[in-house]
Design an enzyme around this catalytic site. Sequence first.
Site, PDB file in Angstrom:
ATOM      1  N   THR A 137      48.791  34.147  46.736  1.00  0.00           N
ATOM      2  CA  THR A 137      47.988  34.519  45.854  1.00  0.00           C
ATOM      3  C   THR A 137      47.657  36.256  45.971  1.00  0.00           C
ATOM      4  OG1 THR A 137      46.108  33.787  46.815  1.00  0.00           O
ATOM      5  CG2 THR A 137      47.043  32.469  45.097  1.00  0.00           C
ATOM      6  N   SER A 156      42.232  40.616  55.965  1.00  0.00           N
ATOM      7  CA  SER A 156      42.226  40.397  54.364  1.00  0.00           C
ATOM      8  C   SER A 156      43.269  40.839  53.765  1.00  0.00           C
ATOM      9  CB  SER A 156      41.022  41.349  53.845  1.00  0.00           C
ATOM     10  OG  SER A 156      41.255  41.284  52.449  1.00  0.00           O
ATOM     11  N   CYS A 174      47.054  36.293  42.107  1.00  0.00           N
ATOM     12  CA  CYS A 174      45.688  36.235  41.254  1.00  0.00           C
ATOM     13  C   CYS A 174      45.473  37.545  40.641  1.00  0.00           C
ATOM     14  CB  CYS A 174      44.618  35.569  42.182  1.00  0.00           C
ATOM     15  SG  CYS A 174      43.860  36.910  43.243  1.00  0.00           S
ATOM     16  N   CYS A 180      39.615  28.474  46.816  1.00  0.00           N
ATOM     17  CA  CYS A 180      39.877  29.149  45.265  1.00  0.00           C
ATOM     18  C   CYS A 180      40.599  28.204  44.532  1.00  0.00           C
ATOM     19  CB  CYS A 180      40.461  30.487  45.626  1.00  0.00           C
ATOM     20  SG  CYS A 180      40.485  31.222  44.022  1.00  0.00           S
ATOM     21  N   SER A 220      37.199  40.487  48.935  1.00  0.00           N
ATOM     22  CA  SER A 220      36.195  39.915  49.651  1.00  0.00           C
ATOM     23  C   SER A 220      34.871  40.924  50.350  1.00  0.00           C
ATOM     24  CB  SER A 220      36.894  39.062  50.999  1.00  0.00           C
ATOM     25  OG  SER A 220      37.636  39.903  51.668  1.00  0.00           O
ATOM     26  N   GLU A 269      46.753  30.408  54.071  1.00  0.00           N
ATOM     27  CA  GLU A 269      47.162  29.925  52.617  1.00  0.00           C
ATOM     28  C   GLU A 269      48.613  29.450  52.796  1.00  0.00           C
ATOM     29  OE1 GLU A 269      45.847  32.514  49.423  1.00  0.00           O
ATOM     30  OE2 GLU A 269      47.553  31.777  48.136  1.00  0.00           O
ATOM     31  N   HIS A 307      40.382  30.064  51.332  1.00  0.00           N
ATOM     32  CA  HIS A 307      41.806  30.102  51.563  1.00  0.00           C
ATOM     33  C   HIS A 307      42.595  28.886  51.434  1.00  0.00           C
ATOM     34  CE1 HIS A 307      39.805  33.050  54.059  1.00  0.00           C
ATOM     35  NE2 HIS A 307      40.392  33.966  53.289  1.00  0.00           N
TER      36      HIS A 307
HETATM   37  S1  SF4 Z   1      41.333  37.033  45.751  1.00  0.00           S
HETATM   38 FE1  SF4 Z   1      42.317  35.813  44.147  1.00  0.00          FE
HETATM   39  S2  SF4 Z   1      43.190  34.170  45.478  1.00  0.00           S
HETATM   40 FE2  SF4 Z   1      41.272  35.089  46.898  1.00  0.00          FE
HETATM   41  S3  SF4 Z   1      39.662  34.140  46.025  1.00  0.00           S
HETATM   42 FE3  SF4 Z   1      39.711  35.931  44.940  1.00  0.00          FE
HETATM   43  S4  SF4 Z   1      40.719  35.160  42.943  1.00  0.00           S
HETATM   44 FE4  SF4 Z   1      41.192  33.690  44.755  1.00  0.00          FE
END
Ligand code: SF4
Length: 307
Positions: free
Chosen positions: A165, A223, A195, A97, A267, A127, A75
Amino acid sequence: MTNIILASPRGYCAWVDRAIGMLDDILQAHWAPIYVNHEIVHNKFIVSYFERKWVIFSDDLDAIPSGNIMVFSAHGVAPSFVKAAKDKWLRTLDASCPLVIKVHNEAKKFIKEWYKIIYIWKKTHQEAIWVADNDLDNIFIVWNKQEADELVFQPWQKLALLNQTTLSVDDTKDLISYVQSLYPDIQLPWFSDICYATTNRQEAVKEAVKEADALIIVGSKNSSNSTKLCLIWERADIPSLLIDTPEEIPDDFLHGIKNLAISSGASVPDSLVQNVITFLEAKWAKFLKEIITKEEKMIFPYKLDLS
Ligand code: SF4
């Protein structure tokens, strides 16, 4: 009998896969304990997997002996925290990231050019804390239209708009339009700050719920991208759950449900989704199909460089 419809893309994004791999690699190459400033990714299962390997998730630098290794989570990390870690002679590895770093760099660039930044997200998220740490006087964090209304700028002030993101694409679009209506000259980033993984998972769930009368999202409650998938069920107005494990599914959840859509946050390892399917199959559900709205080909290279 309930049909299971899987939404895809789901689960690990390319960077979560990388960040977890980085932590695994560093555990292979160095003695534990390894410290991480925050949960490496927001998933209970992954955090407890690493805790069993003697990874310590802590941002209490005073409690970490000098010379140890600290990994910065996916993050991102506040610049002041990086400096404090260096001052303590910790060896560090940055697993932030690159798409979070992109927003961070945009913030730095706008501040250098004398902009003030309206940043969309919650003040308490890792973040946002990291981005705001660049310059608290020039970054204004807003979460809704009311907070945007409360901001006051001089008419000549140059403004830029950034966002976190892993937000809801639809809600963020609404809020960005609202802020643009207040400040028509506000600068936006050259491509969306949300993202690709967040966008793709939301699109896939939207397609899957068109055919479903219930939805399960596998993911942890802290999350951001998993909770944003839940906003889709609010719009679809169907029975829905956000769960880490199948044991959280109420006994009567499948009653009267013909088609159940399942997806997971960026995640979440796919093994957790498979656990949910196996659990449901034992309760008279059967896999019907997978709806794939996009193939993801993103790859993030990295080097295991400690600094
Ligand atoms: S969800 Fe998006 S911002 Fe988060 S780690 Fe994955 S690509 Fe990066």
